[in-house]
Enzyme design. Structure first.
Site, mmCIF file in Angstrom:
data_model
loop_
_atom_site.group_PDB
_atom_site.id
_atom_site.type_symbol
_atom_site.label_atom_id
_atom_site.label_comp_id
_atom_site.label_asym_id
_atom_site.label_seq_id
_atom_site.Cartn_x
_atom_site.Cartn_y
_atom_site.Cartn_z
ATOM 1 N N ARG A 1 0.835 -1.215 0.000
ATOM 2 C CA ARG A 1 0.000 0.000 0.000
ATOM 3 C C ARG A 1 0.867 1.261 0.000
ATOM 4 N NH1 ARG A 1 -5.332 -1.922 1.783
ATOM 5 N NH2 ARG A 1 -6.041 0.184 1.522
ATOM 6 N N ARG B 1 -2.983 7.275 1.544
ATOM 7 C CA ARG B 1 -3.349 8.496 2.269
ATOM 8 C C ARG B 1 -2.284 9.071 3.187
ATOM 9 N NH1 ARG B 1 -8.802 5.601 3.831
ATOM 10 N NH2 ARG B 1 -7.154 4.070 3.971
ATOM 11 N N ARG C 1 -6.518 12.308 -5.231
ATOM 12 C CA ARG C 1 -7.799 11.654 -4.973
ATOM 13 C C ARG C 1 -8.924 12.688 -4.953
ATOM 14 N NH1 ARG C 1 -10.459 10.380 -0.247
ATOM 15 N NH2 ARG C 1 -11.582 8.403 -0.145
ATOM 16 N N ASP D 1 -7.551 -1.793 -6.848
ATOM 17 C CA ASP D 1 -8.000 -2.443 -5.623
ATOM 18 C C ASP D 1 -8.347 -3.883 -5.924
ATOM 19 O OD1 ASP D 1 -8.634 -1.546 -2.724
ATOM 20 O OD2 ASP D 1 -10.207 -2.965 -3.257
ATOM 21 N N TYR E 1 -15.686 -10.392 1.314
ATOM 22 C CA TYR E 1 -16.368 -9.099 1.105
ATOM 23 C C TYR E 1 -17.708 -9.278 0.391
ATOM 24 C CZ TYR E 1 -12.097 -6.821 2.639
ATOM 25 O OH TYR E 1 -11.029 -6.407 3.392
#
Ligand code: CP3
Length: 354
Positions: free
Chosen positions: A27, A31, A40, A77, A154
């Protein structure tokens, strides 16, 4: 064969000699970087960022401008596949992923299509092609996917989960429904990763983030068997070069022998596994990637360096180590700290390769 200026990462995955241990961070685009937040915001939301090849390329390159990393990872993703299957993916502010139409029964599984990677997922392939063009052969590009089990968690839970009771209930009451879903996901992942490889991904990684919540027997049947099927179905060479495959099961340290037996090239390790022990167990079969606790990056440079030194010493002399974090970087890590980390890996690893 396209020239690579720095192929340390690919060489280490194939257990070939390198001048120093290659390093990248799970990752690494995200952020914790103010420039990521700005891009973003420009895209509007996370999935719009993934769907815009130029902006996805921009955020892929951002960490490489700051740190001398040895690999780039496609900005996308793992949930692009369930999204392309029509489950209605959204990311609520500060909430994580959510599906509007989770999978609840066999009829739901039967309705789900296997997405065509050059159609519904073409935006991912466009991002791969754009990133390869902009990398200009500086470092290799990693493609990736979720494992069928992790994607299914998920899709069946409808969001992230802590106890996984919905999918485990399906596993113990309707195992055939879950197997049908996992089979469809395995076929989709094979097509998806092969398309990424054809578009220019020079290695691929399968993220099995939630395999570690299973019993040993369930892990074999519901996660590893499907990853094995994927490894068997992947293109292993492209553009005159071997395309290494890395499997990462978070919490999977007890199953390394079984994972190595799939025929993958490398295993990702989280920090709960001792890397010296892992090397003794499977180091003659696969390379190892890992495994610093990402929370160490909160520490000052001297403490980060100490931890890097311990992991390098644990792996020891010789080939087959890609340095990484044991899981994704946290979003509140000060952006200077990864610089100290990458520098320490490069500097302190040189003696291990002489
Ligand atoms: O540099 C990179 O590695 C970027 C590419 C990347 C992302 N997600 C971007 C992302 C990769 C390789 C992933 C993998 C991923 N996605 C995994 C497996 C790896 C792991 O961390 O275990 C999983 C389980 C997901 C699913 C997912 N995506 C979750 C649970 C979340 C929300 C949690 C969070 O961190 O916000 C995402 C969103 C996501 N994927 C973000 C990023 C940068 C944050 C989105 C934002 O900008 O708000």
């Amino acid at each position: 064969m396209t020239e690579l200026k720095n192929d340390r990462y690919l060489r280490a995955l194939l257990r070939q000699p390198v001048d120093m241990t290659p390093v990248w961070m799970m990752r690494q685009a995200g952020r914790y970087l103010p420039e990521y937040k700005a891009t973003r915001a420009e895209a509007g939301d996370f999935m719009s960022l993934c769907r815009n090849a130029e902006l996805a390329c921009e955020v892929t390159l951002q960490p490489l401008r700051r740190y001398p990393l040895d690999a780039a990872i496609l900005f996308s993703d793992i949930l692009t596949i369930p999204d392309a299957m029509g489950l209605g993916l959204s990311f609520g502010a500060g909430e994580g992923p959510r599906f509007a139409r989770p999978v609840t029964c066999k009829a739901d599984v039967d309705r789900i299509p296997v997405p065509d990677p050059e159609d519904e997922l073409r935006y991912v392939m466009d991002a791969v092609r754009t990133i390869r063009r902009e990398l200009k052969g500086d470092v290799p590009l990693i493609g990736f996917s979720g494992s069928p089990w992790t994607l299914a968690t998920y899709m069946v839970e409808g969001s992230g989960s802590k106890a996984f009771t919905v999918i485990k209930k399906m596993m113990y009451t309707e195992p055939q429904t879950l197997h049908a879903l996992l089979e469809k996901l395995a076929q989709s992942v094979i097509l998806y990763l092969n398309a990424q490889i054809r578009a220019g991904a020079q290695s691929v990684m399968i993220f099995d983030t939630w395999g570690g919540v299973l019993t040993g027997q369930d892990y074999q049947q519901f996660s590893l068997d499907y990853m094995h099927k994927i490894v068997d179905g992947l293109l292993r060479e492209n553009d005159g070069r071997r395309v290494p495959v890395t499997l990462f099961t978070k919490g999977g340290g007890q199953w390394l022998e079984a994972m190595a037996a799939t025929g993958c090239d490398a295993l990702g390790l989280d920090w709960s596994t001792d890397i010296a022990d892992a090397r003794r167990r499977v180091g003659d079969k696969v390379a190892l990637q890992g495994n610093m606790d990402p929370s160490v990056l909160y520490a000052p440079a001297a403490r980060i360096e100490q931890e890097v030194a311990a992991i390098l010493a644990g792996f020891g002399h010789g080939e087959g180590h890609v340095f990484n974090l044991g899981h994704g970087i946290h979003q509140d890590i000060p952006p200077e700290h990864p610089g100290a980390f990458v520098d320490a890996v490069h500097r302190l690893s040189v003696p291990y390769h002489r």
